[in-house]
Design a protein around this motif. Sequence first.
Motif, PDB file in Angstrom:
ATOM      1  N   ASN A  19       0.825  -1.217   0.000  1.00  0.00           N
ATOM      2  CA  ASN A  19       0.000   0.000   0.000  1.00  0.00           C
ATOM      3  C   ASN A  19       0.855   1.261   0.000  1.00  0.00           C
ATOM      4  O   ASN A  19       0.515   2.242  -0.670  1.00  0.00           O
ATOM      5  CB  ASN A  19      -0.963  -0.002   1.191  1.00  0.00           C
ATOM      6  CG  ASN A  19      -2.197  -0.819   0.918  1.00  0.00           C
ATOM      7  OD1 ASN A  19      -2.830  -0.670  -0.113  1.00  0.00           O
ATOM      8  ND2 ASN A  19      -2.537  -1.702   1.839  1.00  0.00           N
ATOM      9  N   LEU A  20       1.964   1.254   0.729  1.00  0.00           N
ATOM     10  CA  LEU A  20       2.847   2.427   0.743  1.00  0.00           C
ATOM     11  C   LEU A  20       3.499   2.637  -0.620  1.00  0.00           C
ATOM     12  O   LEU A  20       3.649   3.783  -1.072  1.00  0.00           O
ATOM     13  CB  LEU A  20       3.915   2.291   1.832  1.00  0.00           C
ATOM     14  CG  LEU A  20       3.396   2.265   3.271  1.00  0.00           C
ATOM     15  CD1 LEU A  20       4.559   2.080   4.240  1.00  0.00           C
ATOM     16  CD2 LEU A  20       2.605   3.515   3.604  1.00  0.00           C
ATOM     17  N   ASN A  21       3.844   1.547  -1.291  1.00  0.00           N
ATOM     18  CA  ASN A  21       4.418   1.673  -2.635  1.00  0.00           C
ATOM     19  C   ASN A  21       3.379   2.168  -3.636  1.00  0.00           C
ATOM     20  O   ASN A  21       3.680   2.993  -4.495  1.00  0.00           O
ATOM     21  CB  ASN A  21       5.014   0.337  -3.087  1.00  0.00           C
ATOM     22  CG  ASN A  21       6.383   0.111  -2.507  1.00  0.00           C
ATOM     23  OD1 ASN A  21       7.294   0.880  -2.736  1.00  0.00           O
ATOM     24  ND2 ASN A  21       6.522  -0.946  -1.716  1.00  0.00           N
ATOM     25  N   ILE A  22       2.152   1.686  -3.516  1.00  0.00           N
ATOM     26  CA  ILE A  22       1.070   2.165  -4.374  1.00  0.00           C
ATOM     27  C   ILE A  22       0.865   3.657  -4.140  1.00  0.00           C
ATOM     28  O   ILE A  22       0.691   4.439  -5.081  1.00  0.00           O
ATOM     29  CB  ILE A  22      -0.232   1.369  -4.121  1.00  0.00           C
ATOM     30  CG1 ILE A  22      -0.081  -0.063  -4.645  1.00  0.00           C
ATOM     31  CG2 ILE A  22      -1.437   2.064  -4.750  1.00  0.00           C
ATOM     32  CD1 ILE A  22      -1.200  -1.000  -4.217  1.00  0.00           C
ATOM     33  N   ASN A  33      -5.375  12.395  -3.896  1.00  0.00           N
ATOM     34  CA  ASN A  33      -6.377  11.737  -3.048  1.00  0.00           C
ATOM     35  C   ASN A  33      -6.148  10.226  -2.980  1.00  0.00           C
ATOM     36  O   ASN A  33      -6.262   9.625  -1.910  1.00  0.00           O
ATOM     37  CB  ASN A  33      -7.792  12.040  -3.543  1.00  0.00           C
ATOM     38  CG  ASN A  33      -8.226  13.449  -3.208  1.00  0.00           C
ATOM     39  OD1 ASN A  33      -8.001  13.926  -2.100  1.00  0.00           O
ATOM     40  ND2 ASN A  33      -8.837  14.118  -4.161  1.00  0.00           N
ATOM     41  N   GLY A  34      -5.830   9.632  -4.112  1.00  0.00           N
ATOM     42  CA  GLY A  34      -5.536   8.197  -4.131  1.00  0.00           C
ATOM     43  C   GLY A  34      -4.304   7.869  -3.314  1.00  0.00           C
ATOM     44  O   GLY A  34      -4.261   6.843  -2.622  1.00  0.00           O
ATOM     45  N   LYS A  41      -4.108   3.449   4.306  1.00  0.00           N
ATOM     46  CA  LYS A  41      -4.213   1.987   4.400  1.00  0.00           C
ATOM     47  C   LYS A  41      -2.890   1.395   4.887  1.00  0.00           C
ATOM     48  O   LYS A  41      -2.879   0.460   5.691  1.00  0.00           O
ATOM     49  CB  LYS A  41      -4.577   1.386   3.039  1.00  0.00           C
ATOM     50  CG  LYS A  41      -6.012   1.568   2.639  1.00  0.00           C
ATOM     51  CD  LYS A  41      -6.263   0.932   1.279  1.00  0.00           C
ATOM     52  CE  LYS A  41      -7.659   1.208   0.777  1.00  0.00           C
ATOM     53  NZ  LYS A  41      -7.866   0.699  -0.588  1.00  0.00           N
ATOM     54  N   GLY A  42      -1.793   1.929   4.370  1.00  0.00           N
ATOM     55  CA  GLY A  42      -0.479   1.465   4.798  1.00  0.00           C
ATOM     56  C   GLY A  42      -0.242   1.722   6.281  1.00  0.00           C
ATOM     57  O   GLY A  42       0.250   0.854   7.008  1.00  0.00           O
ATOM     58  N   VAL A  43      -0.614   2.904   6.746  1.00  0.00           N
ATOM     59  CA  VAL A  43      -0.465   3.245   8.170  1.00  0.00           C
ATOM     60  C   VAL A  43      -1.312   2.309   9.018  1.00  0.00           C
ATOM     61  O   VAL A  43      -0.855   1.788  10.046  1.00  0.00           O
ATOM     62  CB  VAL A  43      -0.851   4.725   8.423  1.00  0.00           C
ATOM     63  CG1 VAL A  43      -1.067   4.998   9.901  1.00  0.00           C
ATOM     64  CG2 VAL A  43       0.225   5.644   7.862  1.00  0.00           C
ATOM     65  N   ILE A  79       1.390  11.822   4.464  1.00  0.00           N
ATOM     66  CA  ILE A  79      -0.038  12.139   4.538  1.00  0.00           C
ATOM     67  C   ILE A  79      -0.213  13.619   4.869  1.00  0.00           C
ATOM     68  O   ILE A  79      -1.009  14.318   4.239  1.00  0.00           O
ATOM     69  CB  ILE A  79      -0.752  11.244   5.576  1.00  0.00           C
ATOM     70  CG1 ILE A  79      -0.806   9.796   5.081  1.00  0.00           C
ATOM     71  CG2 ILE A  79      -2.164  11.764   5.864  1.00  0.00           C
ATOM     72  CD1 ILE A  79      -1.237   8.790   6.144  1.00  0.00           C
ATOM     73  N   GLY A  80       0.544  14.095   5.846  1.00  0.00           N
ATOM     74  CA  GLY A  80       0.461  15.507   6.215  1.00  0.00           C
ATOM     75  C   GLY A  80       0.799  16.418   5.053  1.00  0.00           C
ATOM     76  O   GLY A  80       0.078  17.384   4.771  1.00  0.00           O
TER      77      GLY A  80
END
Length: 149
Positions: A19-22, A33-34, A41-43, A79-80
């Motif tokens: 998820n982090l790579n995506i 946004n994606g 999701k990764g977090v 994210i921030g």
Amino acid sequence: WLNHGESAAKCGFDMALINLNIASIKSKKGDTNGAINSYEKGVQGLRKYKDDLDMAGDEAGKNKNSSHMRHLVSALGRIGSLKLKLGDKNGALEAYAALFLEVDNESPMASRLEKAKAHIKCATIYRQSGEREDNKHAILHLREALNMY
């Protein structure tokens, strides 16, 4: 084999990294946004992995130098930054506040620098409002950052 605790936890960790790579790819492609959604999701996956380690009595869950903690701090910072890019100042402040909770004096230097940069970004957010109370928050964040450098 996924029902075995260690394997299931490792699978969860691997899914979080995917998820982090995506998220990184989406960010580079301009899908902010994606990217935020995938980072979140990764977090979530990294926090679950940490909880699974804690429940299993594995000390790695508490180790600030572990890769899952470094990924968690980095993802919260991203994210921030992405929320700030979208103009979601409150969302950015929330992400940075979550990052602050994950980093302490025992954390690796890279995580502490990430925290210091997040303090500077929070100060910038507060300073932009021009409100007296927000200026006080900005100064507090800048002092925190200065103390970390």
